[in-house]
Design a protein around this motif. Sequence first.
Motif, short mmCIF file in Angstrom:
data_model
loop_
_atom_site.label_atom_id
_atom_site.label_comp_id
_atom_site.label_asym_id
_atom_site.label_seq_id
_atom_site.Cartn_x
_atom_site.Cartn_y
_atom_site.Cartn_z
N TYR A 87 3.43 -5.89 7.70
CA TYR A 87 2.53 -5.78 8.24
C TYR A 87 0.94 -5.39 8.06
N TYR A 88 1.58 -3.57 7.13
CA TYR A 88 0.17 -2.89 6.32
C TYR A 88 0.28 -3.18 5.64
N TYR A 89 0.73 -3.83 4.86
CA TYR A 89 0.73 -4.71 2.57
C TYR A 89 -0.39 -5.95 3.67
N HIS A 90 -0.25 -6.42 4.57
CA HIS A 90 -1.34 -7.80 4.85
C HIS A 90 -2.63 -7.00 5.45
N LYS A 91 -2.32 -6.11 6.18
CA LYS A 91 -3.31 -5.49 6.83
C LYS A 91 -4.84 -4.40 5.77
N THR A 92 -3.86 -4.16 5.10
CA THR A 92 -4.92 -2.75 3.80
C THR A 92 -5.31 -3.98 2.77
N TYR A 97 -11.19 -7.38 1.39
CA TYR A 97 -11.94 -9.09 2.54
C TYR A 97 -13.17 -8.51 3.57
N ASN A 98 -12.72 -7.25 4.16
CA ASN A 98 -13.71 -6.66 5.87
C ASN A 98 -13.04 -7.82 6.45
#
Length: 492
Positions: A87-92, A97-98
């Motif tokens: 979850y947080y990996y992809h969110k980061t 890419y805003n």
Amino acid sequence: MINAAVYARYSSDNQRDESIDAQLRAAYEYCKKKEYRIVHEYIDRVQTATNDNRPEYQSMMADAKKKMFDVIVFHKIDRNARNEFDYYYHKTQLKKYNIRYEYVAQNIDDSPEGQMMEGIMVSFAAYYSRNLAGEVKKGHRENAHQQLWNGGTPPLGYDVVDRKLKINEQEAEAVRMAFRMRAEGKTFSAIIKALNEAGHLTKKKNKFTPNSISDLLSNEKYIGTYVFGKVTGGRSGPRNSHMNNPDAIRYENAIPAIIDRATWEMVRDKYAKRLKQSNQIETYLLSGLISCECGAPMCGGRVRNQKGILYVYYRCNDKKCKVGRIKRETVEEYVVECLLEHLNDPVKRKALAQNIEDHANTYSQIYTSHIAGIKKEIAALDRKAAKLLDAIETMGISSAIADRLKEIDKQKEAMTKKIQRASAAAASLVGRDQIEAVIDDCAFILKDNKNNPDKVRVVLELFVDSITVKQTTVDVVYKFAPNWWRRGESNP
């Protein structure tokens, strides 16, 4: 105008497209109110969220890098991920890419409170998934103790009636024929030819193959033995690993037998001899990680040519695919050498360690926010208890007030345990020195990969996200790694 991508998913065979329809309908209504323009839908059917190895999800993340949209809309957090790291990996990654996440049924904003709520919900989704998996396993084991069928396709020769295996006489003829021929010393090829010519089919209505015959002749259910959990499984230990499970549940004479014991013993002896001669058990380091460019997973296989030389390979599950097979040693050595090269490169290594440390810090912040939120709840309960005590001084104690005080004490006790668990989890997060030491150990294991295949597999699971075999290249995508790590630049 803000461009939006909509993602929908269901994970179980018990769910159907209606679940997808409901998610999409809610997402479209949400985007209409927000005046978002939906530019793409991504739909994964029968896909778990415990990891991000989902075709449409990966396609969505690839499109995100192309900045094809500004926001991704999910119905709820658990449709996105039930794994904190993913979850947080992809969110980061999306922040670069805003691009942001939004949820139809959960109002989560960028405020500190909103971020705390997001962290709690992600943790709950992950906990639910792990707890559900444990409960499902517990239920399956209880079913096994009652010799009940645990789901899936029954073996050829049986049907499931009232959750018990019952003999299907028409199919059982094929089973008896295969065992009889093998007991007489007939080869697999001869058995396959005879069964197919007689018009018999496998349970899935396909013609017989070496794999289907091998599975049939080694299935203990045909002599009435109920076995559950015979081999270990899961992402880190695939079901074709041939690793016996010491906790397997076994009951003799629990199923109607199709084959008598004497025939079974004769076939088993021949089968054991065949295994010994052919050294049947192989180690496939990339199992579960490797797939074909067509999207189908690749599985291990082996064959001997006319000269008796053994050829071990990975092959695409889609027989129509042009990629076909790739030699096991070729692709495994390539993947191991690429990863080892990255781990030994000082610049890449530093970037890798920094990324892992950043993720650990993210989790630390989540746990800190989670603990702070629980402490606020405890303080609120203390204030309620104080008011109740004031009421007791004024009016005296009543059964209702006494019960309420007991309930508050129970709530505080439960919350205190949550703080203890969160504190323990935060304390277990690795620091930079530990990260560096793990990378050193992993590099050493890869360097000595011939002698430690099991450990190499663990290292690959840790750092390799996916491997895609194409007609001219092999693409490797890494976890934790910066975008500029090499990915499939050469032809193995």
